[in-house]
Design a protein around this motif. Structure first.
Motif, PDB file in Angstrom:
ATOM      1  N   HIS A   1       7.465  15.769   4.668  1.00  0.00           N
ATOM      2  CA  HIS A   1       7.961  15.916   6.029  1.00  0.00           C
ATOM      3  C   HIS A   1       8.980  14.811   6.318  1.00  0.00           C
ATOM      4  O   HIS A   1       8.954  13.746   5.700  1.00  0.00           O
ATOM      5  CB  HIS A   1       6.777  15.836   6.996  1.00  0.00           C
ATOM      6  N   SER A   2       9.863  15.076   7.266  1.00  0.00           N
ATOM      7  CA  SER A   2      10.893  14.086   7.588  1.00  0.00           C
ATOM      8  C   SER A   2      10.311  12.801   8.166  1.00  0.00           C
ATOM      9  O   SER A   2      11.013  11.793   8.278  1.00  0.00           O
ATOM     10  CB  SER A   2      11.901  14.689   8.590  1.00  0.00           C
ATOM     11  N   SER A   3       9.019  12.808   8.498  1.00  0.00           N
ATOM     12  CA  SER A   3       8.378  11.587   9.002  1.00  0.00           C
ATOM     13  C   SER A   3       8.351  10.474   7.957  1.00  0.00           C
ATOM     14  O   SER A   3       8.128   9.306   8.291  1.00  0.00           O
ATOM     15  CB  SER A   3       6.948  11.893   9.464  1.00  0.00           C
ATOM     16  N   ILE A   4       8.594  10.821   6.681  1.00  0.00           N
ATOM     17  CA  ILE A   4       8.618   9.811   5.625  1.00  0.00           C
ATOM     18  C   ILE A   4       9.718   8.782   5.902  1.00  0.00           C
ATOM     19  O   ILE A   4       9.592   7.610   5.528  1.00  0.00           O
ATOM     20  CB  ILE A   4       8.823  10.464   4.239  1.00  0.00           C
ATOM     21  N   PHE A   5      10.792   9.190   6.572  1.00  0.00           N
ATOM     22  CA  PHE A   5      11.869   8.255   6.896  1.00  0.00           C
ATOM     23  C   PHE A   5      11.388   7.200   7.897  1.00  0.00           C
ATOM     24  O   PHE A   5      11.787   6.040   7.828  1.00  0.00           O
ATOM     25  CB  PHE A   5      13.077   9.009   7.455  1.00  0.00           C
ATOM     26  N   VAL A   6      10.525   7.619   8.810  1.00  0.00           N
ATOM     27  CA  VAL A   6       9.955   6.665   9.770  1.00  0.00           C
ATOM     28  C   VAL A   6       9.118   5.629   9.041  1.00  0.00           C
ATOM     29  O   VAL A   6       9.232   4.424   9.283  1.00  0.00           O
ATOM     30  CB  VAL A   6       9.105   7.398  10.824  1.00  0.00           C
ATOM     31  N   ALA A   7       8.267   6.094   8.135  1.00  0.00           N
ATOM     32  CA  ALA A   7       7.404   5.188   7.371  1.00  0.00           C
ATOM     33  C   ALA A   7       8.241   4.207   6.551  1.00  0.00           C
ATOM     34  O   ALA A   7       7.938   3.006   6.494  1.00  0.00           O
ATOM     35  CB  ALA A   7       6.471   5.985   6.467  1.00  0.00           C
ATOM     36  N   PHE A   8       9.294   4.703   5.917  1.00  0.00           N
ATOM     37  CA  PHE A   8      10.116   3.861   5.050  1.00  0.00           C
ATOM     38  C   PHE A   8      10.851   2.783   5.846  1.00  0.00           C
ATOM     39  O   PHE A   8      10.767   1.589   5.524  1.00  0.00           O
ATOM     40  CB  PHE A   8      11.121   4.714   4.281  1.00  0.00           C
ATOM     41  N   PHE A   9      11.550   3.177   6.895  1.00  0.00           N
ATOM     42  CA  PHE A   9      12.390   2.211   7.611  1.00  0.00           C
ATOM     43  C   PHE A   9      11.559   1.259   8.461  1.00  0.00           C
ATOM     44  O   PHE A   9      11.939   0.088   8.625  1.00  0.00           O
ATOM     45  CB  PHE A   9      13.433   2.939   8.459  1.00  0.00           C
ATOM     46  N   SER A  10      10.437   1.709   9.008  1.00  0.00           N
ATOM     47  CA  SER A  10       9.586   0.785   9.763  1.00  0.00           C
ATOM     48  C   SER A  10       9.005  -0.277   8.834  1.00  0.00           C
ATOM     49  O   SER A  10       8.917  -1.459   9.192  1.00  0.00           O
ATOM     50  CB  SER A  10       8.475   1.543  10.486  1.00  0.00           C
ATOM     51  N   ALA A  11       8.627   0.124   7.605  1.00  0.00           N
ATOM     52  CA  ALA A  11       8.116  -0.841   6.630  1.00  0.00           C
ATOM     53  C   ALA A  11       9.206  -1.820   6.212  1.00  0.00           C
ATOM     54  O   ALA A  11       8.979  -3.036   6.144  1.00  0.00           O
ATOM     55  CB  ALA A  11       7.557  -0.110   5.411  1.00  0.00           C
ATOM     56  N   MET A  12      10.395  -1.306   5.931  1.00  0.00           N
ATOM     57  CA  MET A  12      11.489  -2.169   5.508  1.00  0.00           C
ATOM     58  C   MET A  12      11.851  -3.190   6.590  1.00  0.00           C
ATOM     59  O   MET A  12      12.066  -4.370   6.297  1.00  0.00           O
ATOM     60  CB  MET A  12      12.710  -1.304   5.173  1.00  0.00           C
ATOM     61  N   LEU A  13      11.896  -2.752   7.834  1.00  0.00           N
ATOM     62  CA  LEU A  13      12.274  -3.658   8.918  1.00  0.00           C
ATOM     63  C   LEU A  13      11.226  -4.745   9.120  1.00  0.00           C
ATOM     64  O   LEU A  13      11.568  -5.913   9.344  1.00  0.00           O
ATOM     65  CB  LEU A  13      12.464  -2.856  10.219  1.00  0.00           C
ATOM     66  N   VAL A  14       9.955  -4.380   9.024  1.00  0.00           N
ATOM     67  CA  VAL A  14       8.888  -5.371   9.192  1.00  0.00           C
ATOM     68  C   VAL A  14       8.930  -6.401   8.059  1.00  0.00           C
ATOM     69  O   VAL A  14       8.779  -7.609   8.290  1.00  0.00           O
ATOM     70  CB  VAL A  14       7.516  -4.678   9.259  1.00  0.00           C
ATOM     71  N   GLY A  15       9.124  -5.937   6.829  1.00  0.00           N
ATOM     72  CA  GLY A  15       9.240  -6.865   5.704  1.00  0.00           C
ATOM     73  C   GLY A  15      10.408  -7.810   5.873  1.00  0.00           C
ATOM     74  O   GLY A  15      10.304  -9.008   5.582  1.00  0.00           O
ATOM     75  N   LEU A  16      11.530  -7.296   6.371  1.00  0.00           N
ATOM     76  CA  LEU A  16      12.713  -8.127   6.611  1.00  0.00           C
ATOM     77  C   LEU A  16      12.443  -9.172   7.696  1.00  0.00           C
ATOM     78  O   LEU A  16      12.860 -10.335   7.568  1.00  0.00           O
ATOM     79  CB  LEU A  16      13.893  -7.244   7.021  1.00  0.00           C
TER      80      LEU A  16
END
Length: 314
Positions: A65-80
């Motif tokens: 599902h396109s929700s995978i983009f939410v999971a990916f970018f929210s994780a990347m931003l938090v790590g940053l």
């Protein structure tokens, strides 16, 4: 609020099974190796069977599902964000900072994610894209950084072979392949006499995972290293508060999600830190207590924030 009530009932189910594991450890039922046995059996056998059984009968387009983009970018931003905070305040070495970033962004899609997806969201398949994303992207990148910062070299063989040592990923990919073939041929290709025992074994995964986690809480003494406390608290805040907020903003304003999809994105973002992070820290012998305390604090506080998400969104 029926959604909040459903979430509380789900947490009650999860909490009772965890409590059974804790009591079993306290009474030494099963001996000192009981937790290890449950963890290993669920990791190598039950959970891969569960993911295969679920995903093989899930429609292929619903899995990614396109929700995978939410999971990916929210994780990347938090790590940053953690890396920026480390540069400004904590001043950890690169290897320890990598563990801190993983502590902030890595979701516990198995031990806690599967039960929550099952009993609160009602669909265990929701964790599959997150699991694949973490094992295919975050893990290889993190291992590469740890190789360079701790050994000064990169073992590409070990990094590329990492997915082959993840039974959950193998089970998930197998289920996805069967789902794709089913979509192409129009019928389920696995006969019942093979599928049914796989499904039966998979159904044991969630209770074993929860009881093993309950056993792990017995005798735990967290936050002994006072110098790591600020970074540990920061990790828990990023993981359990900031990441769900970012997931909500991305879901609502960027992807346009509403209803159950929005709810699922934010709840999954509020999952605690995955225990894999401690395994990676142990493998490279960096940030061991930091990794353990971050996982534990995130795990203990996560239900509070998931309940808040349920009250606000469900």
């Amino acid at each position: 609020m029926p959604g909040l009530l459903s979430a509380m009932e789900g947490f009650c189910v999860i909490g009772i099974v965890i409590a059974v594991g804790y009591v079993a450890a306290r009474m030494q039922i099963g001996g000192s190796s009981a937790q290890m046995v449950l963890n290993r059996f669920s990791f190598f056998i039950s959970s891969p069977c569960l993911m295969f059984a679920i995903l093989s009968k899930e429609k292929i387009f619903a899995i990614f599902h396109s929700s995978i983009f939410v999971a990916f970018f929210s994780a990347m931003l938090v790590g940053l964000v953690f890396l920026i905070l480390n540069r400004l305040f904590f001043r950890m070495k690169a290897a320890d900072a990598t563990i801190g970033a993983l502590n902030s962004l890595y979701l516990n899609s198995n031990n806690i994610g599967l039960p929550i997806a099952t009993y609160i969201l009602g669909n265990p398949a929701l964790v599959a894209p997150i699991l694949v994303m973490q094992q295919a992207i975050f893990t290889p990148v993190a291992l590469t950084v740890l190789d360079v910062t701790t050994k000064g070299e990169v073992s590409m063989k070990r990094i590329l072979s990492q997915p082959l040592h993840q039974p959950l990923l193998i089970g998930s990919l197998g289920g996805i392949i069967v789902s794709a073939i089913t979509a192409k041929t129009g019928h389920f290709i696995i006969p019942d006499f093979i599928y049914d025992p796989i499904n039966m074994i998979g159904e044991s995964a969630v209770p074993m995972i929860l009881m093993a986690f309950g056993m792990s809480l017995h005798g735990t003494k967290p936050m002994q290293n006072k110098s790591d406390v600020p970074a540990t608290v920061t990790v828990a805040v990023l993981k359990n508060i900031v990441m769900p907020i970012i997931a909500f903003l991305l879901s609502y304003y960027v992807m346009g999600f509403r209803g159950a999809t929005l709810y699922a994105c934010v709840v999954l973002a509020a999952l605690p830190t995955g225990q894999n992070v401690y395994n990676y820290a142990a493998r490279y012998n960096v940030g061991l207590t930091f990794a353990r305390d971050g996982i534990l604090l995130s795990t203990l506080t996560s239900p509070i924030f998931i309940a808040i998400v349920a009250a606000l969104l469900s």
